[in-house]
Scaffold this active site. Structure first.
Site, PDB file in Angstrom:
ATOM      1  N   LYS A   1      42.828  32.975  42.629  1.00 48.43           N
ATOM      2  CA  LYS A   1      42.241  34.212  42.815  1.00 48.43           C
ATOM      3  C   LYS A   1      40.708  34.024  43.599  1.00 48.43           C
ATOM      4  O   LYS A   1      40.432  34.436  44.551  1.00 48.43           O
ATOM      5  CB  LYS A   1      41.934  34.903  41.347  1.00 48.43           C
ATOM      6  CG  LYS A   1      43.501  35.830  40.840  1.00 48.43           C
ATOM      7  CD  LYS A   1      43.336  36.091  39.835  1.00 48.43           C
ATOM      8  CE  LYS A   1      44.672  36.483  39.144  1.00 48.43           C
ATOM      9  NZ  LYS A   1      44.738  36.746  37.717  1.00 48.43           N
TER      10      LYS A   1
ATOM     11  N   GLN B   1      41.127  37.312  32.276  1.00 50.49           N
ATOM     12  CA  GLN B   1      42.315  36.801  32.592  1.00 50.49           C
ATOM     13  C   GLN B   1      43.067  36.456  31.128  1.00 50.49           C
ATOM     14  O   GLN B   1      42.426  36.210  29.742  1.00 50.49           O
ATOM     15  CB  GLN B   1      42.303  35.005  32.648  1.00 50.49           C
ATOM     16  CG  GLN B   1      43.684  34.298  33.128  1.00 50.49           C
ATOM     17  CD  GLN B   1      44.525  34.976  34.172  1.00 50.49           C
ATOM     18  OE1 GLN B   1      43.975  35.402  35.218  1.00 50.49           O
ATOM     19  NE2 GLN B   1      45.673  35.281  34.041  1.00 50.49           N
TER      20      GLN B   1
ATOM     21  N   ASP C   1      42.085  45.125  37.364  1.00 56.19           N
ATOM     22  CA  ASP C   1      43.323  44.600  36.804  1.00 56.19           C
ATOM     23  C   ASP C   1      44.174  45.911  36.620  1.00 56.19           C
ATOM     24  O   ASP C   1      45.339  45.712  36.328  1.00 56.19           O
ATOM     25  CB  ASP C   1      43.290  43.742  35.813  1.00 56.19           C
ATOM     26  CG  ASP C   1      43.665  42.613  35.805  1.00 56.19           C
ATOM     27  OD1 ASP C   1      44.399  42.236  36.890  1.00 56.19           O
ATOM     28  OD2 ASP C   1      43.429  41.460  35.081  1.00 56.19           O
TER      29      ASP C   1
END
Ligand SMILES: NC(=O)c1ccc[n+]([C@@H]2O[C@H](COP(=O)([O-])OP(=O)(O)OC[C@H]3O[C@@H](n4cnc5c(N)ncnc54)[C@H](OP(=O)(O)O)[C@@H]3O)[C@@H](O)[C@H]2O)c1
Length: 290
Positions: free
Chosen positions: A52, A96, A119
């Site tokens: 990413k 994450q 997200d």
């Protein structure tokens, strides 16, 4: 059978994102800035976050990586979240997952400022998505929607079977595909570990989205001829013939299933690259929202 090439589609979308970033730069606007929080040293998480960050750099976005040891306490991580919420330089950030067991993921996710939640996991964004209000869509389902759109896959009135009901893939996918829009207007069946007749259900599906994490779960005898099959699964399977000691397998037994499908995503090179697009499109939107 046609491959739904996530890698190629992702590259096309990335060019569009890079052009948008360039436009913002030329107009003297702020360069979108994505931050990632990584806790512990899980190999797969490190790979995902690394990719990413690298993609951001490639496309001209700013990125920052905040790494912490697995021993970080929940309250220390909440302080990190608070700082990121207050940092006006950062437009959006991700934490994450999975987090170490001693940290309550729900608590962390709900502490994220919904306006920076690229997200799309914060309850406020999930709620907005459910009632069709503008929100950050979870990156993987967002990427899948983009892939369906790019290949002009017909979804109206189709029966879609979604295997898996997680908050990050199966559940949002079921919401998005049953929306009154395109891609959408599907009749959705969501299956999970307690569902009794998965093979029969799949056999009636025009579209199958497999998000279980069980390599090769979807077999040829579960496929209706001409079905569209989207394989979300990514499982690392030990493989001594590979340099890194493992290979990646999807949830679909590609070799037996592919010839029966009208469209199918490969693994790797299908949904994975599209997930990054979803995240970067959200980051761009976060910067624009400011
Ligand atoms: N390509 C990408 O970018 C991307 C992004 C996210 C995830 N993934 C991959 O997608 C897969 C799924 O991820 P996830 O986070 O959604 O997984 P998850 O949270 O583990 O959820 C798995 C789902 O599968 C269901 N399930 C498990 N065994 C089953 C069985 N035998 N029959 C029917 N249903 C079963 C579970 O049912 P219950 O709810 O009843 O337990 C659960 O709903 C993983 O391989 C993950 O690595 C890929």
């Amino acid at each position: 059978m046609q491959l739904l090439d996530g890698k190629k589609t992702s590259e096309e979308i990335q060019l569009e994102i890079a052009a948008e970033v360039q436009k913002r730069k030329s107009a003297g606007l702020k360069i979108p800035h994505l931050a990632a929080v990584l806790v512990g040293n899980d190999g797969a998480s490190q790979t995902y976050v690394g990719s990413k960050v690298r993609t951001c750099e490639k496309l001209g976005l700013k990125s920052s990586l905040f790494e912490y040891p697995a021993e970080i306490t929940e309250s220390e991580l909440l302080s990190v979240i608070k700082k990121l919420n207050e940092d006006i330089e950062i437009d959006g950030y991700i934490v994450q997952l999975p987090l170490p067991k001693h940290i309550n993921e729900e608590k962390i996710i709900t502490a994220i400022n919904p306006l920076k939640d690229v997200d799309g996991f914060h309850p406020e964004n999930v709620g907005k998505m459910c009632i069709g209000l503008p929100s950050f869509l979870p990156a993987t389902p967002f990427g899948i929607m983009k892939l369906l759109e790019k290949y002009k896959i017909e979804t109206d009135g189709k029966h879609c079977v979604i295997l898996g009901r997680s908050n990050i893939v199966g559940t949002p996918m079921s919401v998005l595909l049953s929306r009154k829009s395109y891609p959408g207007n599907c009749t959705v069946t969501m299956a999970h570990s307690r569902t009794k007749n998965i093979p029969e259900l799949c056999k009636t599906a025009d579209i199958i989205i497999a998000a279980l994490g069980i390599p090769g779960f979807v077999k040829a005898d579960m496929i209706k001829k001409g079905a569209v099959v989207i394989d979300v699964g990514i499982t690392r399977v030990e493989d001594s013939t590979k340099k890194n000691g493992y290979r990646i397998e999807g949830d679909v037994d590609f070799h037996s299933v592919a010839s029966l499908c009208s469209y199918i995503t490969p693994v790797p090179g299908g949904v994975g690259p599209m997930t990054i697009c979803g995240l970067l499109l959200n980051t761009l939107k976060a910067a624009e929202n400011k």
